[in-house]
Design a protein around this motif. Structure first.
Motif, PDB file in Angstrom:
ATOM      1  N   ILE A   8       5.879   7.931   0.005  1.00  0.00           N
ATOM      2  CA  ILE A   8       5.323   8.474  -1.210  1.00  0.00           C
ATOM      3  C   ILE A   8       3.967   8.984  -1.328  1.00  0.00           C
ATOM      4  O   ILE A   8       3.082   8.378  -1.042  1.00  0.00           O
ATOM      5  CB  ILE A   8       5.480   7.311  -2.505  1.00  0.00           C
ATOM      6  CG1 ILE A   8       6.927   6.597  -2.419  1.00  0.00           C
ATOM      7  CG2 ILE A   8       5.155   7.669  -3.742  1.00  0.00           C
ATOM      8  CD1 ILE A   8       6.787   5.039  -3.241  1.00  0.00           C
ATOM      9  N   LYS A   9       4.170  10.292  -1.783  1.00  0.00           N
ATOM     10  CA  LYS A   9       2.678  10.903  -2.067  1.00  0.00           C
ATOM     11  C   LYS A   9       2.467  10.963  -3.635  1.00  0.00           C
ATOM     12  O   LYS A   9       3.270  11.106  -4.287  1.00  0.00           O
ATOM     13  CB  LYS A   9       2.922  12.556  -1.807  1.00  0.00           C
ATOM     14  CG  LYS A   9       1.560  13.274  -1.854  1.00  0.00           C
ATOM     15  CD  LYS A   9       1.827  14.754  -1.409  1.00  0.00           C
ATOM     16  CE  LYS A   9       2.389  14.812   0.066  1.00  0.00           C
ATOM     17  NZ  LYS A   9       2.411  16.120   0.620  1.00  0.00           N
ATOM     18  N   SER A  31       8.614  -4.511  -0.027  1.00  0.00           N
ATOM     19  CA  SER A  31       7.219  -4.115   0.452  1.00  0.00           C
ATOM     20  C   SER A  31       6.830  -3.065  -0.019  1.00  0.00           C
ATOM     21  O   SER A  31       7.439  -1.861   0.025  1.00  0.00           O
ATOM     22  CB  SER A  31       6.867  -4.688   1.815  1.00  0.00           C
ATOM     23  OG  SER A  31       7.602  -3.647   2.654  1.00  0.00           O
ATOM     24  N   VAL A  32       5.344  -2.917   0.034  1.00  0.00           N
ATOM     25  CA  VAL A  32       4.676  -1.324  -0.416  1.00  0.00           C
ATOM     26  C   VAL A  32       3.413  -1.483   0.392  1.00  0.00           C
ATOM     27  O   VAL A  32       2.552  -2.509   0.446  1.00  0.00           O
ATOM     28  CB  VAL A  32       4.460  -1.359  -1.777  1.00  0.00           C
ATOM     29  CG1 VAL A  32       3.670  -0.063  -2.177  1.00  0.00           C
ATOM     30  CG2 VAL A  32       5.461  -1.327  -2.833  1.00  0.00           C
ATOM     31  N   TYR A  33       3.286  -0.375   1.376  1.00  0.00           N
ATOM     32  CA  TYR A  33       2.003  -0.521   2.185  1.00  0.00           C
ATOM     33  C   TYR A  33       1.424   0.946   1.804  1.00  0.00           C
ATOM     34  O   TYR A  33       1.974   1.965   1.714  1.00  0.00           O
ATOM     35  CB  TYR A  33       2.493  -0.491   3.673  1.00  0.00           C
ATOM     36  CG  TYR A  33       3.183  -1.661   4.168  1.00  0.00           C
ATOM     37  CD1 TYR A  33       2.405  -2.864   4.619  1.00  0.00           C
ATOM     38  CD2 TYR A  33       4.784  -1.744   4.097  1.00  0.00           C
ATOM     39  CE1 TYR A  33       3.244  -3.669   5.098  1.00  0.00           C
ATOM     40  CE2 TYR A  33       5.389  -2.684   4.581  1.00  0.00           C
ATOM     41  CZ  TYR A  33       4.714  -3.782   5.154  1.00  0.00           C
ATOM     42  OH  TYR A  33       5.308  -4.965   5.496  1.00  0.00           O
ATOM     43  N   SER A  34      -0.013   0.813   1.904  1.00  0.00           N
ATOM     44  CA  SER A  34      -0.747   2.074   1.893  1.00  0.00           C
ATOM     45  C   SER A  34      -0.705   2.743   3.282  1.00  0.00           C
ATOM     46  O   SER A  34      -0.694   1.816   4.299  1.00  0.00           O
ATOM     47  CB  SER A  34      -2.081   1.800   1.362  1.00  0.00           C
ATOM     48  OG  SER A  34      -3.064   0.831   2.248  1.00  0.00           O
ATOM     49  N   THR A  35      -0.771   3.830   3.275  1.00  0.00           N
ATOM     50  CA  THR A  35      -0.647   4.577   4.563  1.00  0.00           C
ATOM     51  C   THR A  35      -1.744   5.740   4.614  1.00  0.00           C
ATOM     52  O   THR A  35      -2.457   6.219   3.681  1.00  0.00           O
ATOM     53  CB  THR A  35       0.661   5.162   4.750  1.00  0.00           C
ATOM     54  OG1 THR A  35       0.818   6.469   3.948  1.00  0.00           O
ATOM     55  CG2 THR A  35       1.910   3.925   4.961  1.00  0.00           C
ATOM     56  N   SER A  36      -2.179   6.151   5.843  1.00  0.00           N
ATOM     57  CA  SER A  36      -2.805   7.352   5.953  1.00  0.00           C
ATOM     58  C   SER A  36      -1.996   8.602   6.552  1.00  0.00           C
ATOM     59  O   SER A  36      -0.726   8.565   6.926  1.00  0.00           O
ATOM     60  CB  SER A  36      -4.037   7.176   6.995  1.00  0.00           C
ATOM     61  OG  SER A  36      -3.435   6.978   8.302  1.00  0.00           O
ATOM     62  N   GLY A  37      -2.495   9.720   6.340  1.00  0.00           N
ATOM     63  CA  GLY A  37      -1.782  11.000   6.647  1.00  0.00           C
ATOM     64  C   GLY A  37      -1.189  11.824   5.343  1.00  0.00           C
ATOM     65  O   GLY A  37      -1.761  11.550   4.277  1.00  0.00           O
ATOM     66  N   ASN A  38      -0.056  12.266   5.530  1.00  0.00           N
ATOM     67  CA  ASN A  38       0.601  13.128   4.405  1.00  0.00           C
ATOM     68  C   ASN A  38       1.105  12.503   3.244  1.00  0.00           C
ATOM     69  O   ASN A  38       1.211  12.997   2.268  1.00  0.00           O
ATOM     70  CB  ASN A  38       1.798  13.926   5.181  1.00  0.00           C
ATOM     71  CG  ASN A  38       1.373  15.007   6.096  1.00  0.00           C
ATOM     72  OD1 ASN A  38       0.064  15.416   6.025  1.00  0.00           O
ATOM     73  ND2 ASN A  38       2.103  15.400   7.012  1.00  0.00           N
ATOM     74  N   TYR A  39       1.344  11.121   3.407  1.00  0.00           N
ATOM     75  CA  TYR A  39       1.641  10.401   2.126  1.00  0.00           C
ATOM     76  C   TYR A  39       0.835   9.364   2.017  1.00  0.00           C
ATOM     77  O   TYR A  39       0.156   8.700   3.084  1.00  0.00           O
ATOM     78  CB  TYR A  39       3.237   9.982   2.491  1.00  0.00           C
ATOM     79  CG  TYR A  39       4.145  10.734   2.482  1.00  0.00           C
ATOM     80  CD1 TYR A  39       4.890  11.069   1.508  1.00  0.00           C
ATOM     81  CD2 TYR A  39       4.590  11.691   3.641  1.00  0.00           C
ATOM     82  CE1 TYR A  39       5.887  12.242   1.320  1.00  0.00           C
ATOM     83  CE2 TYR A  39       5.618  12.729   3.722  1.00  0.00           C
ATOM     84  CZ  TYR A  39       5.988  13.016   2.176  1.00  0.00           C
ATOM     85  OH  TYR A  39       6.984  14.093   2.357  1.00  0.00           O
ATOM     86  N   ASP A  40       0.972   8.604   0.834  1.00  0.00           N
ATOM     87  CA  ASP A  40      -0.172   7.794   0.544  1.00  0.00           C
ATOM     88  C   ASP A  40       0.582   6.136   0.539  1.00  0.00           C
ATOM     89  O   ASP A  40      -0.283   5.127   0.767  1.00  0.00           O
ATOM     90  CB  ASP A  40      -0.513   7.819  -1.078  1.00  0.00           C
ATOM     91  CG  ASP A  40      -1.147   9.152  -1.233  1.00  0.00           C
ATOM     92  OD1 ASP A  40      -2.253   9.356  -0.408  1.00  0.00           O
ATOM     93  OD2 ASP A  40      -0.763   9.899  -2.004  1.00  0.00           O
ATOM     94  N   LEU A  41       1.652   6.043   0.421  1.00  0.00           N
ATOM     95  CA  LEU A  41       2.514   4.554   0.298  1.00  0.00           C
ATOM     96  C   LEU A  41       3.808   4.693   1.043  1.00  0.00           C
ATOM     97  O   LEU A  41       4.602   5.798   1.610  1.00  0.00           O
ATOM     98  CB  LEU A  41       2.526   4.421  -1.012  1.00  0.00           C
ATOM     99  CG  LEU A  41       1.733   3.886  -2.269  1.00  0.00           C
ATOM    100  CD1 LEU A  41       2.356   4.016  -3.572  1.00  0.00           C
ATOM    101  CD2 LEU A  41       0.967   2.882  -1.584  1.00  0.00           C
ATOM    102  N   LEU A  42       4.258   3.705   1.780  1.00  0.00           N
ATOM    103  CA  LEU A  42       5.502   3.544   2.435  1.00  0.00           C
ATOM    104  C   LEU A  42       5.911   2.257   1.549  1.00  0.00           C
ATOM    105  O   LEU A  42       5.356   1.317   1.740  1.00  0.00           O
ATOM    106  CB  LEU A  42       5.334   3.095   3.886  1.00  0.00           C
ATOM    107  CG  LEU A  42       6.579   2.713   4.580  1.00  0.00           C
ATOM    108  CD1 LEU A  42       7.536   3.915   4.691  1.00  0.00           C
ATOM    109  CD2 LEU A  42       6.428   2.427   6.124  1.00  0.00           C
TER     110      LEU A  42
END
Length: 91
Positions: A8-9, A31-42
């Motif tokens: 999710i962006k 589950s919801v994770y914050s991520t780095s890169g082109n998207y903000d959440l997984l």
């Protein structure tokens, strides 16, 4: 059950709001994770066999406040046995 992962962006400054909304308001979320890169959440979702993935994504995830874009990955569960996984209902 169907496992779906959605990258999710979010709109600028809305990542924590989106994560909280999904965790608090979408029963299918696992589950919801914050991520780095082109998207903000997984986010990982577990859908029932009768739920249509496309309708769930477009009518539940994409319309969540603060969501700008999504990328969906369907999990095939080739390496685990779901019946041995402990879920929140088993605790």
């Amino acid at each position: 059950m169907k496992t779906v992962f959605v990258m999710i962006k979010c709109e600028l400054g809305r990542t924590y709001d989106v994560a909280a909304h999904l965790a608090d308001n979408v029963p299918e979320v696992r589950s919801v994770y914050s991520t780095s890169g082109n998207y903000d959440l997984l986010a990982q979702f577990q859908l029932s066999p009768e739920q249509e993935i496309g309708r769930f994504i477009t009518q539940t995830v994409q319309v969540a406040p603060g969501v700008k874009d999504t990328y969906t990955i369907i999990g095939l569960n080739a390496f685990t046995d779901d019946k041995n996984v402990t879920g929140p209902d088993d605790i």
